[in-house]
Design a protein around this motif. Structure first.
Motif, PDB file in Angstrom:
ATOM      1  N   ARG A  43       4.025  -7.589  -2.006  1.00 54.18           N
ATOM      2  CA  ARG A  43       4.890  -8.625  -2.580  1.00 54.18           C
ATOM      3  C   ARG A  43       4.046  -9.737  -3.190  1.00 54.18           C
ATOM      4  NH1 ARG A  43       8.174  -7.831   2.121  1.00 54.18           N
ATOM      5  NH2 ARG A  43      10.120  -6.788   1.583  1.00 54.18           N
ATOM      6  N   SER A  44       2.952 -10.055  -2.538  1.00 49.60           N
ATOM      7  CA  SER A  44       1.973 -10.981  -3.108  1.00 49.60           C
ATOM      8  C   SER A  44       0.761 -10.171  -3.545  1.00 49.60           C
ATOM      9  CB  SER A  44       1.565 -12.043  -2.083  1.00 49.60           C
ATOM     10  OG  SER A  44       0.986 -11.442  -0.944  1.00 49.60           O
ATOM     11  N   ARG A  74       2.147 -15.036  -5.745  1.00 51.80           N
ATOM     12  CA  ARG A  74       3.004 -14.731  -4.605  1.00 51.80           C
ATOM     13  C   ARG A  74       4.372 -15.379  -4.773  1.00 51.80           C
ATOM     14  NH1 ARG A  74      -0.199 -18.826  -0.639  1.00 51.80           N
ATOM     15  NH2 ARG A  74       1.343 -20.507  -0.530  1.00 51.80           N
ATOM     16  N   ILE A 235       8.834 -15.063   3.044  1.00 52.72           N
ATOM     17  CA  ILE A 235       9.727 -13.994   2.586  1.00 52.72           C
ATOM     18  C   ILE A 235      10.654 -13.556   3.712  1.00 52.72           C
ATOM     19  CG2 ILE A 235       9.822 -11.694   1.556  1.00 52.72           C
ATOM     20  CD1 ILE A 235       8.690 -13.876  -0.235  1.00 52.72           C
ATOM     21  N   GLY A 239       7.039  -5.768   4.666  1.00 54.36           N
ATOM     22  CA  GLY A 239       6.859  -4.960   3.473  1.00 54.36           C
ATOM     23  C   GLY A 239       5.590  -4.146   3.592  1.00 54.36           C
ATOM     24  N   TYR A 241       1.689  -3.003   1.945  1.00 52.06           N
ATOM     25  CA  TYR A 241       0.579  -3.499   1.153  1.00 52.06           C
ATOM     26  C   TYR A 241      -0.437  -2.392   0.937  1.00 52.06           C
ATOM     27  CZ  TYR A 241      -2.831  -3.574   4.986  1.00 52.06           C
ATOM     28  OH  TYR A 241      -3.694  -3.199   5.982  1.00 52.06           O
TER      29      TYR A 241
END
Length: 250
Positions: A43-44, A74, A235, A239, A241
């Motif tokens: 997400r970032s 981000r 957030i 998630g 990465y």
């Protein structure tokens, strides 16, 4: 002999970097510069590049310099740029752009079990919040950075790494620890778990836990890949990465 063959992965360490295992002792002494780059995506996102220079040779005790330049993007909640946040409603997401650079110098200690290094020096950071509340570009901030690295071999077939970076330009800190076991089928790469934590003055926090494969090569270019689970506090849901790092000894 196994210790000698495994030491290049430790001697070329530079912010999660290591060198191919095939180097010999005289080649390690001749190597004085390592170029590296990395991409951390999720997400970032954060991408960086830099160089590590040891005038006396990467494979020896001595003075070392390290320069890096990175860019990050981000998503986060815009608590200040939207009036709905003041009314108790959930504000919209916005994007934070960050450019950060540092130039540190220090000393490394090379031993049969691995290598340890300490660095310190200046850093500069520039941030822009992509928000309706942004009226002008902020002034870049200058600060100080400290960094520590440890690459150790608890046994002949395992690798333990620890990196810690803290700076005052953004009042941020990042730390990572990993453990791996050598996998001969992967050209003597190390495979195992890793964990990392990042925090800064904005209240942003990020934890990650995953698996890595370190020190496999294509020609002279070596790589590290990792993937796993990440949780970003702003957030507020987990998630995935992925990270790719490459380095080239000169």
């Amino acid at each position: 002999m196994p210790l000698l063959r495994a030491r290049p992965a430790l001697l070329y360490a530079a912010v999660s970097l290591a060198c191919p295992e095939g180097a010999l002792a005289d080649e390690r002494e001749e190597v004085r510069t390592v170029l590296f780059g990395s991409l951390d995506a999720g997400r970032s996102t954060f991408v960086s590049a830099g160089a590590k220079v040891a005038p006396g040779g990467i494979g020896r005790d001595g003075f070392v310099t390290l320069a890096t330049l990175g860019y990050g993007l981000r998503p986060e909640r815009d608590w200040w740029g939207d009036p709905r946040g003041k009314a108790g409603l959930t504000p919209p997401r916005t994007l934070r752009h960050t450019v950060q650079a540092g130039a540190v110098a220090g000393w490394q200690w090379v031993r049969d079990w691995g290598v340890a290094a300490l660095f310190a020096g200046p850093e500069i950071a520039f941030e822009v919040l992509d928000s309706p509340g942004t009226r002008k570009l902020p002034t870049p901030r200058i600060g100080a950075r400290v960094q520590g690295e440890l690459w150790a071999r608890p046994t002949e077939t395992t690798l333990l790494t620890t990196t810690l970076i803290a700076g005052t330009a953004r009042w941020s800190a990042w730390g990572r620890v990993s453990w791996g076991i050598r996998v001969p089928e992967w050209s003597a790469a190390y495979l195992g778990p890793e964990a990392a934590l990042y925090a800064d003055r904005t209240g942003y926090r990020k934890w990650s836990l995953g698996l890595h494969a370190t020190d496999f090569a294509i020609a002279r270019l070596s790589f590290r890949v990792s993937a796993g689970w990440v949780y970003e506090e702003q957030i507020r849901r987990p998630g995935a990465y992925g990270t790719l790092t490459a380095w080239l000894p000169l």
